[in-house]
Scaffold this motif. Sequence first.
Motif: not given
Length: 558
Positions: A90-93, A98-102
């Motif tokens: 449930g921490r999908d926020t 951006g997170t994936f790119a980093g």
Amino acid sequence: MTPETVLTGLLFVSIGVGFAAAILAWRERPEPGATPLVALLAAQSWWAVCIVFRLRAPTVPAKLLWADLAWFGVVSVPLAWLLFALEYTGRDTYVSRGTFAGLAIVPVATVVLAFTTPYHDLLTVHVDAVAGSGVLQVEHGGPWYAVVAGYTYLLGLAGAVAILDLVSSDSLPFRGQAAALLLGVSVPWATNALYLVEALPTAGIDPTPIAFSVSGVAYLGALTQFRLLHTNPAPRKRARQIIFDGMQEGAVVLDTNDYVVDANDYIADALDTPRCDLLGRPARAVIPEYERLPAEGTLDGYLTIEADTGTRPFDVGVTPVENGRGDTIGRVVTLHDVGRYLRQQQRLEVLNRVLRHNIRTETNVIHGYAEEFGDERAADIIKERALRIDAIGQKGRDAVELFQDARNGEHARRLDDLLDACIAAIYEANPAISIEREYDPDDVAVAVSGLLEPVLENLLENAVRHGDHDSPTVRVDVERDETRVHVTITDDGPGINDTELAVLEDGTESALRHGSGLGLWIVKWGTEMMGGDVSFAENDPHGTAVTVSVPVLATDDA
């Protein structure tokens, strides 16, 4: 059997188990975590496939090519694992583009460096033949290899921490899922760590893909036995946040040093301060009159907050927050806006004064002037109607007092005393009536809400007033069980009109359907306020039996 054949067989087992788990996970899309779990299993299987082809490749360049291609799987495993753990819990926020790119910077850079090793020393390759095995060992080194190793273990640890929260869950399926997932990630990671420190006799092959067979079995067990993805904990975290932010009262979470660590949108609006500006500030700087708040419990009186629309009064409660050992680690301060309630109370007080004084005064005037009429029949009608208006006003006052008593709290009274008072009042107003009592003294030796008194008074009054002869008979029966007491009042009158009962059942009146007065409404409202219920039945041969069931608050021997 050669070592190469044994390794190939084990790798095929790992690929087969991973492929089966991936198919099951694929079928659960779009459940939270399904897609990254498929990616994780695919990356593990790709890594194992590349080692199989590397073992079977006939030339050194071909073996090196498959070693380079394996990096696609190697660097994808930790990234897919972390994304799965975040989305699944449930921490999908945190799972954004951006997170994936980093997070993808290290994997992309690693693949590029792997295919360009002749031009730099950041990721080096060393090829050597393991004596007596026929296996060509390919070892990587260089400063970037340390970066990749650190990246892999860091993401693996972060995902495991997110999953660990479910180990203590109250739900058995969630605990089973968490245990299987942690087993699935810890075995390959431990195997890889032992390989890196050269603690395993691996014949020159990284055994991590072989350990993925254990992961695949663990994930298969989670998918089949513990309903992984089918029974998903992801909504819990988001739902709790929605409830916290959406509740219709303010909530401020404080730590042990009285600093604000969380606050919902309601209190941010009430304080006219952005939520981000509340966090981290001392409670004294955020909550007005903070020094008045108790350490625990309810504030005496109201807390007032100035707003653009005026002063808003709040009920305030303070609840300690404890950890698993029972130690206080913070407090929750809740603020409930009581402005509407106070305004309604003021209106009821005004209505009560009007009903208590104005209507009676006006009906007395009408009654007095009716004597001046020459037409005696017309004068009698005017007097009768004036008295009826006065009676309606009295019922209105009774209804207002009922609401006020309910808001002032539940006042307990002994049922036998309450019945005696009600029956005595009815006898005083109607000496010709006959009231029979049918109950065991022990059944009335209980305490009930004081709101039952106006309910029974109105039922007795209704039974007497609507009787079809001069000396009506009313019977009062009482039965008691473990938690409730049932009072039945039976009359021998014509019975209650079906329209009256239909209006009560609907819970409201309309222009075409309405009752004849407020008496039965007081019965209904009062019973509901006590947490009880009321039922109506026909009496044989005629009349009505009304049963009021209310909770028992206490007994003499309690």
